[in-house]
Design a protein around this motif. Structure first.
Motif, PDB file in Angstrom:
ATOM      1  N   GLU A  83       0.816  -1.213   0.000  1.00 49.87           N
ATOM      2  CA  GLU A  83       0.000   0.000   0.000  1.00 49.87           C
ATOM      3  C   GLU A  83       0.850   1.265   0.000  1.00 49.87           C
ATOM      4  O   GLU A  83       0.330   2.356   0.138  1.00 49.87           O
ATOM      5  N   MET A  84       2.166   1.123  -0.116  1.00 49.11           N
ATOM      6  CA  MET A  84       3.007   2.314  -0.046  1.00 49.11           C
ATOM      7  C   MET A  84       4.233   2.178  -0.933  1.00 49.11           C
ATOM      8  O   MET A  84       4.586   1.100  -1.383  1.00 49.11           O
ATOM      9  N   GLU A  85       4.846   3.313  -1.182  1.00 49.06           N
ATOM     10  CA  GLU A  85       6.092   3.380  -1.916  1.00 49.06           C
ATOM     11  C   GLU A  85       7.119   4.057  -1.034  1.00 49.06           C
ATOM     12  O   GLU A  85       6.820   5.046  -0.378  1.00 49.06           O
ATOM     13  N   GLN A  86       8.325   3.514  -1.048  1.00 54.16           N
ATOM     14  CA  GLN A  86       9.379   4.081  -0.228  1.00 54.16           C
ATOM     15  C   GLN A  86      10.506   4.553  -1.131  1.00 54.16           C
ATOM     16  O   GLN A  86      10.924   3.835  -2.039  1.00 54.16           O
ATOM     17  N   GLU A  87      10.943   5.756  -0.903  1.00 53.20           N
ATOM     18  CA  GLU A  87      12.061   6.313  -1.661  1.00 53.20           C
ATOM     19  C   GLU A  87      13.207   6.569  -0.700  1.00 53.20           C
ATOM     20  O   GLU A  87      13.067   7.329   0.261  1.00 53.20           O
ATOM     21  N   LEU A  88      14.326   5.898  -0.935  1.00 61.77           N
ATOM     22  CA  LEU A  88      15.517   6.106  -0.116  1.00 61.77           C
ATOM     23  C   LEU A  88      16.265   7.290  -0.687  1.00 61.77           C
ATOM     24  O   LEU A  88      16.628   7.290  -1.868  1.00 61.77           O
ATOM     25  N   CYS A  89      16.460   8.310   0.124  1.00 65.26           N
ATOM     26  CA  CYS A  89      17.052   9.545  -0.380  1.00 65.26           C
ATOM     27  C   CYS A  89      18.549   9.636  -0.124  1.00 65.26           C
ATOM     28  O   CYS A  89      19.306  10.025  -0.993  1.00 65.26           O
ATOM     29  N   THR A 100      33.040  -2.535  12.360  1.00 64.87           N
ATOM     30  CA  THR A 100      31.642  -2.141  12.421  1.00 64.87           C
ATOM     31  C   THR A 100      31.395  -1.031  11.403  1.00 64.87           C
ATOM     32  O   THR A 100      32.265  -0.215  11.141  1.00 64.87           O
ATOM     33  N   ILE A 101      30.191  -1.024  10.828  1.00 65.73           N
ATOM     34  CA  ILE A 101      29.802   0.047   9.907  1.00 65.73           C
ATOM     35  C   ILE A 101      28.534   0.689  10.448  1.00 65.73           C
ATOM     36  O   ILE A 101      27.555  -0.003  10.749  1.00 65.73           O
ATOM     37  N   ILE A 102      28.545   1.996  10.577  1.00 66.83           N
ATOM     38  CA  ILE A 102      27.353   2.747  10.970  1.00 66.83           C
ATOM     39  C   ILE A 102      26.738   3.279   9.677  1.00 66.83           C
ATOM     40  O   ILE A 102      27.421   3.906   8.865  1.00 66.83           O
ATOM     41  N   VAL A 103      25.451   3.000   9.498  1.00 63.66           N
ATOM     42  CA  VAL A 103      24.758   3.383   8.263  1.00 63.66           C
ATOM     43  C   VAL A 103      23.560   4.255   8.624  1.00 63.66           C
ATOM     44  O   VAL A 103      22.731   3.872   9.451  1.00 63.66           O
ATOM     45  N   MET A 104      23.478   5.403   7.992  1.00 60.18           N
ATOM     46  CA  MET A 104      22.354   6.328   8.174  1.00 60.18           C
ATOM     47  C   MET A 104      21.587   6.404   6.875  1.00 60.18           C
ATOM     48  O   MET A 104      22.165   6.659   5.821  1.00 60.18           O
ATOM     49  N   VAL A 105      20.269   6.153   6.962  1.00 61.81           N
ATOM     50  CA  VAL A 105      19.401   6.183   5.785  1.00 61.81           C
ATOM     51  C   VAL A 105      18.266   7.154   6.057  1.00 61.81           C
ATOM     52  O   VAL A 105      17.665   7.118   7.131  1.00 61.81           O
ATOM     53  N   THR A 106      17.985   8.009   5.105  1.00 59.39           N
ATOM     54  CA  THR A 106      16.795   8.853   5.191  1.00 59.39           C
ATOM     55  C   THR A 106      15.999   8.668   3.911  1.00 59.39           C
ATOM     56  O   THR A 106      16.528   8.252   2.882  1.00 59.39           O
ATOM     57  N   GLY A 107      14.723   8.967   4.004  1.00 63.45           N
ATOM     58  CA  GLY A 107      13.867   8.831   2.835  1.00 63.45           C
ATOM     59  C   GLY A 107      12.466   9.281   3.129  1.00 63.45           C
ATOM     60  O   GLY A 107      12.202   9.937   4.139  1.00 63.45           O
ATOM     61  N   ILE A 119       8.365  11.391   6.279  1.00 66.23           N
ATOM     62  CA  ILE A 119       9.818  11.363   6.262  1.00 66.23           C
ATOM     63  C   ILE A 119      10.284  10.344   7.299  1.00 66.23           C
ATOM     64  O   ILE A 119       9.725  10.249   8.387  1.00 66.23           O
ATOM     65  N   PHE A 120      11.312   9.580   6.966  1.00 67.92           N
ATOM     66  CA  PHE A 120      11.849   8.637   7.937  1.00 67.92           C
ATOM     67  C   PHE A 120      13.370   8.682   7.933  1.00 67.92           C
ATOM     68  O   PHE A 120      13.998   9.132   6.971  1.00 67.92           O
ATOM     69  N   ALA A 121      13.940   8.231   9.037  1.00 65.80           N
ATOM     70  CA  ALA A 121      15.387   8.080   9.167  1.00 65.80           C
ATOM     71  C   ALA A 121      15.646   6.765   9.886  1.00 65.80           C
ATOM     72  O   ALA A 121      14.892   6.383  10.787  1.00 65.80           O
ATOM     73  N   GLU A 122      16.686   6.087   9.469  1.00 63.55           N
ATOM     74  CA  GLU A 122      17.084   4.835  10.104  1.00 63.55           C
ATOM     75  C   GLU A 122      18.588   4.879  10.330  1.00 63.55           C
ATOM     76  O   GLU A 122      19.338   5.331   9.469  1.00 63.55           O
ATOM     77  N   LEU A 123      18.989   4.412  11.490  1.00 65.79           N
ATOM     78  CA  LEU A 123      20.401   4.282  11.798  1.00 65.79           C
ATOM     79  C   LEU A 123      20.657   2.808  12.092  1.00 65.79           C
ATOM     80  O   LEU A 123      19.956   2.209  12.908  1.00 65.79           O
ATOM     81  N   PHE A 124      21.621   2.225  11.399  1.00 67.65           N
ATOM     82  CA  PHE A 124      21.981   0.825  11.592  1.00 67.65           C
ATOM     83  C   PHE A 124      23.428   0.743  12.049  1.00 67.65           C
ATOM     84  O   PHE A 124      24.287   1.451  11.504  1.00 67.65           O
ATOM     85  N   VAL A 125      23.683  -0.115  13.016  1.00 67.91           N
ATOM     86  CA  VAL A 125      25.046  -0.456  13.400  1.00 67.91           C
ATOM     87  C   VAL A 125      25.243  -1.897  12.951  1.00 67.91           C
ATOM     88  O   VAL A 125      24.607  -2.809  13.480  1.00 67.91           O
ATOM     89  N   LEU A 126      26.067  -2.067  11.933  1.00 72.72           N
ATOM     90  CA  LEU A 126      26.311  -3.385  11.352  1.00 72.72           C
ATOM     91  C   LEU A 126      27.609  -3.958  11.905  1.00 72.72           C
ATOM     92  O   LEU A 126      28.654  -3.308  11.849  1.00 72.72           O
ATOM     93  N   ALA A 136      23.321  -5.033  14.623  1.00 70.73           N
ATOM     94  CA  ALA A 136      23.524  -5.073  16.071  1.00 70.73           C
ATOM     95  C   ALA A 136      22.573  -4.096  16.763  1.00 70.73           C
ATOM     96  O   ALA A 136      21.999  -4.411  17.809  1.00 70.73           O
ATOM     97  N   HIS A 137      22.429  -2.922  16.170  1.00 69.13           N
ATOM     98  CA  HIS A 137      21.550  -1.885  16.725  1.00 69.13           C
ATOM     99  C   HIS A 137      20.840  -1.191  15.571  1.00 69.13           C
ATOM    100  O   HIS A 137      21.425  -0.978  14.507  1.00 69.13           O
ATOM    101  N   GLN A 138      19.597  -0.833  15.804  1.00 64.99           N
ATOM    102  CA  GLN A 138      18.812  -0.129  14.789  1.00 64.99           C
ATOM    103  C   GLN A 138      17.940   0.894  15.494  1.00 64.99           C
ATOM    104  O   GLN A 138      17.278   0.584  16.492  1.00 64.99           O
ATOM    105  N   VAL A 139      17.940   2.103  14.969  1.00 69.51           N
ATOM    106  CA  VAL A 139      17.064   3.156  15.462  1.00 69.51           C
ATOM    107  C   VAL A 139      16.252   3.648  14.277  1.00 69.51           C
ATOM    108  O   VAL A 139      16.814   3.993  13.234  1.00 69.51           O
ATOM    109  N   CYS A 140      14.932   3.634  14.410  1.00 64.78           N
ATOM    110  CA  CYS A 140      14.034   4.104  13.355  1.00 64.78           C
ATOM    111  C   CYS A 140      13.268   5.314  13.869  1.00 64.78           C
ATOM    112  O   CYS A 140      12.784   5.310  15.004  1.00 64.78           O
ATOM    113  N   SER A 141      13.144   6.304  13.037  1.00 65.77           N
ATOM    114  CA  SER A 141      12.406   7.498  13.405  1.00 65.77           C
ATOM    115  C   SER A 141      11.514   7.913  12.245  1.00 65.77           C
ATOM    116  O   SER A 141      11.976   8.041  11.114  1.00 65.77           O
TER     117      SER A 141
END
Length: 158
Positions: A83-89, A100-107, A119-126, A136-141
């Motif tokens: 029901e939705m479309e997501q665009e990773l910006c 370890t790699i810290i990854v920040m995604v917004t979209g 609008i969303f943001a995700e932070l991943f600790v890989l 290992a850790h994920q924060v979604c906003s």
């Protein structure tokens, strides 16, 4: 860091969102979510879900720890991908000395139910494990355009 961390992060983001789409595609059948998304986490992995315009309010529930709890939290808080479309910006990756790699995604997410994109943001600790990476850790906003729209969607999902 010997590997190309930016490529690892880019591949991870693509794989993660494809897995989430497959796991949470419809409202009714999310039975495969654990087997699709669960392997991306370990027993000590943590997911924190933030909500609110300032992005600093925890969504009224404690952080999820371990694959089962994380998959449940994601399933409870994800709108059906059909029901939705997501665009990773934006996708930023930062390597750490220990691999370890810290990854920040917004979209943004659009849906026929939304007045405007959310609008969303995700932070991943890989972290590395046996030659691959896990979350290992994920924060979604999420920063919704209109909170009443999200409340109505949650209520309708029953």
């Amino acid at each position: 860091m010997g590997e190309d961390y930016a490529s690892v992060a880019e591949q991870f983001v693509e794989s993660y969102h494809a897995a989430a789409k497959a796991a949470f595609c419809s409202r009714s059948d999310r039975s495969q979510a654990s087997s699709i998304v669960g392997p991306l986490y370990r027993e000590n992995s943590v997911l924190v879900k933030l909500r609110g315009d300032s992005g600093d309010e925890i969504d009224g529930i404690p952080p999820a720890v371990g694959p089962a709890a994380i998959v449940k939290m994601l399933g409870d808080n994800v709108y059906p991908y059909d029901e939705m479309e997501q665009e990773l910006c934006v996708n930023h990756a930062v390597p750490q000395a220990d691999g370890t790699i810290i990854v920040m995604v917004t979209g943004q997410t659009t849906c026929y139910l939304f007045i405007a994109p959310a609008i969303f943001a995700e932070l991943f600790v890989l972290k590395q494990d046996s030659g691959s990476y896990y979350i290992a850790h994920q924060v979604c906003s999420d920063v919704p355009y209109d909170e009443s729209v999200f409340d109505a969607i949650r209520k309708n999902r029953g």
